[in-house]
Enzyme design. Structure first.
Site, mmCIF file in Angstrom:
data_model
loop_
_atom_site.group_PDB
_atom_site.id
_atom_site.type_symbol
_atom_site.label_atom_id
_atom_site.label_comp_id
_atom_site.label_asym_id
_atom_site.label_seq_id
_atom_site.Cartn_x
_atom_site.Cartn_y
_atom_site.Cartn_z
ATOM 1 N N ASP A 150 0.694 -1.158 0.133
ATOM 2 C CA ASP A 150 0.024 -0.043 -0.089
ATOM 3 C C ASP A 150 0.964 1.086 -0.170
ATOM 4 O OD1 ASP A 150 -1.877 -1.722 -0.003
ATOM 5 O OD2 ASP A 150 -2.772 -1.165 2.163
ATOM 6 N N ALA A 151 2.106 1.277 0.818
ATOM 7 C CA ALA A 151 2.816 2.448 1.113
ATOM 8 C C ALA A 151 3.342 2.835 -0.612
ATOM 9 C CB ALA A 151 3.754 2.085 1.845
ATOM 10 N N GLU A 152 3.796 1.865 -0.932
ATOM 11 C CA GLU A 152 4.353 2.100 -2.749
ATOM 12 C C GLU A 152 3.345 2.635 -3.392
ATOM 13 O OE1 GLU A 152 6.980 2.449 -4.067
ATOM 14 O OE2 GLU A 152 6.642 2.218 -5.966
ATOM 15 N N SER A 155 -35.859 -7.065 -14.357
ATOM 16 C CA SER A 155 -35.674 -7.491 -12.959
ATOM 17 C C SER A 155 -35.621 -9.244 -13.104
ATOM 18 C CB SER A 155 -36.556 -7.163 -11.755
ATOM 19 O OG SER A 155 -37.701 -7.346 -12.133
ATOM 20 N N LEU A 156 -35.991 -9.800 -12.157
ATOM 21 C CA LEU A 156 -35.723 -11.394 -12.215
ATOM 22 C C LEU A 156 -36.960 -12.038 -11.559
ATOM 23 C CD1 LEU A 156 -31.935 -11.987 -11.349
ATOM 24 C CD2 LEU A 156 -32.935 -12.209 -13.686
ATOM 25 N N GLU A 209 -24.625 -17.353 -11.350
ATOM 26 C CA GLU A 209 -24.003 -16.511 -10.499
ATOM 27 C C GLU A 209 -24.714 -16.395 -8.989
ATOM 28 O OE1 GLU A 209 -24.646 -13.007 -12.716
ATOM 29 O OE2 GLU A 209 -24.008 -13.893 -14.752
ATOM 30 N N LYS A 219 -26.371 -14.035 -6.395
ATOM 31 C CA LYS A 219 -27.414 -12.833 -6.425
ATOM 32 C C LYS A 219 -26.930 -11.845 -5.470
ATOM 33 C CE LYS A 219 -32.141 -11.420 -7.018
ATOM 34 N NZ LYS A 219 -32.229 -10.544 -6.019
ATOM 35 N N ASP A 227 -26.956 -8.653 -3.033
ATOM 36 C CA ASP A 227 -27.918 -7.884 -2.589
ATOM 37 C C ASP A 227 -27.325 -6.441 -2.213
ATOM 38 O OD1 ASP A 227 -30.341 -7.403 -1.494
ATOM 39 O OD2 ASP A 227 -30.059 -8.468 0.515
ATOM 40 N N GLU A 276 -24.104 -4.654 -9.895
ATOM 41 C CA GLU A 276 -24.678 -4.611 -8.638
ATOM 42 C C GLU A 276 -23.386 -3.611 -7.815
ATOM 43 O OE1 GLU A 276 -27.665 -5.454 -8.440
ATOM 44 O OE2 GLU A 276 -28.220 -5.624 -6.242
ATOM 45 N N TYR A 314 -22.665 -7.832 -13.969
ATOM 46 C CA TYR A 314 -23.210 -9.083 -14.355
ATOM 47 C C TYR A 314 -24.028 -9.054 -15.660
ATOM 48 C CZ TYR A 314 -27.514 -6.617 -12.383
ATOM 49 O OH TYR A 314 -28.366 -5.630 -11.735
ATOM 50 N N LYS A 350 -34.046 -18.084 -5.224
ATOM 51 C CA LYS A 350 -34.008 -17.351 -3.610
ATOM 52 C C LYS A 350 -33.452 -18.388 -2.424
ATOM 53 C CE LYS A 350 -34.937 -13.433 -3.450
ATOM 54 N NZ LYS A 350 -35.813 -12.499 -3.818
ATOM 55 N N CYS A 409 -54.018 6.535 25.055
ATOM 56 C CA CYS A 409 -55.248 7.498 25.393
ATOM 57 C C CYS A 409 -55.679 6.942 26.730
ATOM 58 C CB CYS A 409 -55.967 7.892 24.553
ATOM 59 S SG CYS A 409 -57.050 6.526 24.088
ATOM 60 N N CYS A 426 -58.741 -0.203 20.796
ATOM 61 C CA CYS A 426 -58.883 0.692 21.908
ATOM 62 C C CYS A 426 -60.237 1.696 21.451
ATOM 63 C CB CYS A 426 -57.789 1.923 21.480
ATOM 64 S SG CYS A 426 -58.109 3.618 22.075
ATOM 65 N N CYS A 443 -58.146 9.416 20.496
ATOM 66 C CA CYS A 443 -56.898 8.677 20.981
ATOM 67 C C CYS A 443 -55.793 9.336 19.914
ATOM 68 C CB CYS A 443 -56.990 7.253 20.699
ATOM 69 S SG CYS A 443 -55.631 6.343 20.640
#
Ligand code: IVH
Length: 674
Positions: free
Chosen positions: A35-37, A84-85, A116, A118, A120, A176, A228, A317, A414, A429, A435
């Site tokens: 990361d430093a490099e 959509s699916l 694949e 799915k 979220d 996504e 996707y 699902k 109330c 109630c 109320c």
């Protein structure tokens, strides 16, 4: 002033290096340098650009973060709708899907599927022209979304420039955007320590972050993305399969899920499902199922699509998730019609990445059925976005100090008496509009989307208005003044004016909406429409006897009794008079549908409708004089095809009967005022 060639080359080399390492790190998870490099290279580029601002280009890795916050997002109309699916909830649904695919393709052999996870998160569209990212948009309703380009640009795994040189002239990448679980937890921990708002779950966090107007804030939050599919593609011939498209996207530096796999036959799909389900908890992102797509593009085209979903793909699902926790208390909430509903207060528990601390208990009988006591260990279940529920008690774990749960004798809001009539499950109630809880809920209902649809009048504001004694019933809303509103906490003159404008706008409504808005017990949207249709004026409805009411379609003795009773109450009479005097109006003929408009026509409904129920569609068609039949024949005028329509639709196509989509049906009904 022109920079030396040397500097230009140095900048170009650094950008390429940084992009490459970005890709290795964020998309492939295979960093080559520390990361430093990386930071050192980034700083070097930044400093060269500071010295030579004329060399800064939009696609430089230093230019991911925008400057000033936007006032609002623009709208993006998708050139190709974002679909959509359809969902499969078990193996039977999956086998049905596979069978439908085979039948339509006239194929006896096994189908090749791309599988694949799915994700979220939030669906987005990225548009590249000449290899440059020029626009990012949310899916929105599928037809149009919001222009979130500045926020998308902050996502490190989204290339600002595509790699390689064989990309299409125009390319829309779809995928996504999501929060990695680990990043989400870190962010929430930090927010909590800083006393800031925390997000309920990674999905909400990604949606909220993507819709930040200040992209500098978005940049602080580590969103990422998996692609996707593609949308618009120009200047490139699509390869023959979905898997090849994804593989190609990856070569251009687009992040694609490494768990994508191609299999043959539905049994292999089911194994993939099991495999991913077993690995679900080890993934650093939330998934709610797996997606199967017919792999061959030619087959996809042959299968085509329904209104909102392709016939060549399905989401299998995962089952609803369960968790175990302690029931700490039960509180009773009072609804619009006074119904007193128990709500479980739980020791917070994580269920599938979401913290659950409340669950619905429906009614006091449900508590008895579950044999529930305060202090019990309970099993809770959540499915998608629905409110979690308590499904069972672990009775062996009941402590000695467990307390029974009793229906309160008086209303928690109330203090009026709470009664549960013999034979009814709902306790109420008896305070009526005295109320405050019932007042709030009835006003909330009045303002809700399917009622008067008063924009900006949300729950919090209503509570405030009721608490301050500014409103006690819906008619009071229209007497609010700017002077009163600006006195409220967090209410600037601009918001006060917006609310007054929204109130004014809501006055032009329809009779069905108005009847629904009154919040009469047992009168939902479709009963309100039937009542409007039958009586055609609020005056006639107010005078209707129980006997006459029972002639209205779908109105039986119970509903008739509730409606008649409602209009006999002095308070209701007064509120309605005041609303009308306050300017609520509608076009009289809007509900005066012609019962002969579709006379002589026969409709067949098939497939799953999503905007209205089958029986509602049938009732509304019948109101216009149409017949609704169960099977397709030469006499059929139209077939209305919902999602996953099957043999009736194929038959209609074969004999040339015109097909309507659900949207077209709704448009037709509305055009005739039902
Ligand atoms: S394909 C034409 N693949 O699920 C098919 N969608 O209910 C378009 N999603 O709006 C979607 N992971 O936001 C597809 N691997 C995946 C997905 C996926 C998540 C979402 C997407 C879509 C929704 C469909």
């Amino acid at each position: 002033m022109s920079a030396s060639r040397n500097v230009k080359e140095q900048i170009a080399r650094l950008r390429e290096e940084i992009n490459r390492h970005n890709h290795l790190y964020h998309s492939l998870d295979e960093p080559e340098i520390a990361d430093a490099e990386f930071d050192r290279q980034f700083r070097e580029l930044k400093s060269l650009e500071t010295d030579h601002p004329e060399l800064i280009t939009d696609d430089s890795p230093t230019q991911r973060v925008g400057a000033e916050p936007l006032a609002a997002f623009g709208q993006v109309v998708h050139e190709m709708p974002m679909l959509s699916l359809d969902n499969a909830f078990g193996e039977d649904d999956m086998r049905d899907f596979d069978r439908r695919v085979k039948t339509r393709l006239d194929s006896t052999g096994d189908i090749e599927y791309a599988c694949e996870p799915k994700i979220d998160g939030v669906a987005v569209s990225l548009l590249y022209e000449g290899g440059k990212l020029i626009r990012g948009a949310t899916r929105g309703d599928g037809a149009a979304g919001e222009n979130v380009t500045l926020n998308i640009r902050t996502i490190e795994s989204v290339p600002l420039t595509l790699m390689g040189d064989d990309y299409p002239a125009r390319l829309e990448v779809r995928g996504e955007v999501y929060f990695a679980r680990s990043a989400f937890e870190r962010m929430n921990r930090e927010a909590e320590q800083a006393g800031q708002k925390i997000f309920a779950n990674p999905r909400n966090a990604s949606a909220g972050t993507l819709r930040q107007l200040d992209s500098r804030e978005t940049a602080k939050r580590p969103l990422t993305m998996f692609a996707y599919s593609v949308g618009i593609v120009e200047g490139w011939e699509l390869p023959g399969s979905h898997a090849e498209i994804l593989a190609k996207l990856a070569t251009w530096g687009i992040r694609v899920n490494p768990l994508v796999k191609t299999v043959t036959g539905v049994e292999a799909c089911l194994s993939y499902y099991d495999e991913i389900l077993a690995r679900r908890s080890e993934l650093d992102y939330e998934i709610d199922g797996v997606v199967f797509k017919v792999n061959t593009i030619r087959d996809q085209q042959a299968l085509g699509m329904l209104t909102r979903t392709p016939r060549w793909a399905i989401a299998h699902k995962f089952p609803a998730e369960e968790g175990v926790t302690l029931l700490e208390d039960v509180e009773f909430q009072v609804g619009r019609t006074g119904a007193v509903t128990p709500v479980a207060r739980l020791k917070p528990v994580q269920v599938g990445g979401v913290t659950i601390s409340n669950a619905t208990l429906h009614n006091i009988d449900e508590i008895e059925r579950l044999n529930l006591m305060i202090g019990d260990t309970v099993i809770i279940q959540r499915a998608g976005d629905v409110i979690p529920k308590v499904i069972a008690v672990v009775e062996e774990k009941r402590p000695k100090i467990a307390k029974p749960i009793n229906l309160p004798r008086s209303c928690p809001a109330c203090g009026s008496e709470v009664l549960q009539p013999e034979g009814e499950v709902v306790a109420r109630c008896t305070g009526g509009l005295e109320c405050s809880a019932q007042r709030k809920e009835s006003i909330r209902h009045f303002a809700s989307r399917l009622a008067l649809d008063i924009e900006g009048l949300g729950e919090k504001l209503i509570n405030q208005l009721v608490q301050e004694g500014l409103i006690a019933n819906p008619a009071d809303l229209f007497r609010l003044t700017e002077a009163q509103l600006v006195e409220l906490e967090r209410m600037a003159p601009k918001s006060a004016n917006n609310l007054l404008e929204a109130l004014d706008k809501s006055k032009a409504t329809t009779l069905p909406r108005f009847i629904y808005a009154l919040g009469i017990q047992e009168v939902g949207e479709s009963t309100a429409r039937n009542l409007a249709q039958f009586y055609r004026s609020i005056g006639a409805l107010r005078e209707a006897t129980e006997e006459s009411l029972q002639e209205v379609p779908d109105v039986g003795p119970i509903v008739a009794e509730k409606v008649a009773h409602f209009f006999q109450q002095e308070i209701n009479k007064r509120v309605i008079d005041e609303l009308l005097a306050g300017g609520i109006h509608w076009q009289m003929d809007e509900s005066a549908a012609d019962p002969k408009a579709l006379a002589g026509q026969t409709y067949v409904l098939t497939g799953v409708l999503s905007g209205l129920t089958r029986s509602e569609a049938k009732a509304r068609l019948q109101l216009l004089g149409a017949k609704v039949a169960g099977s397709v024949s030469a006499k059929t005028s139209y077939v209305v095809a919902g999602d996953a329509a099957g043999s009736k639709l194929s038959k209609a196509q074969k004999i040339g009967i015109p097909i309507l989509t659900e949207e077209e049906l709704i448009a037709l009904l509305e055009q005739h005022g039902v």
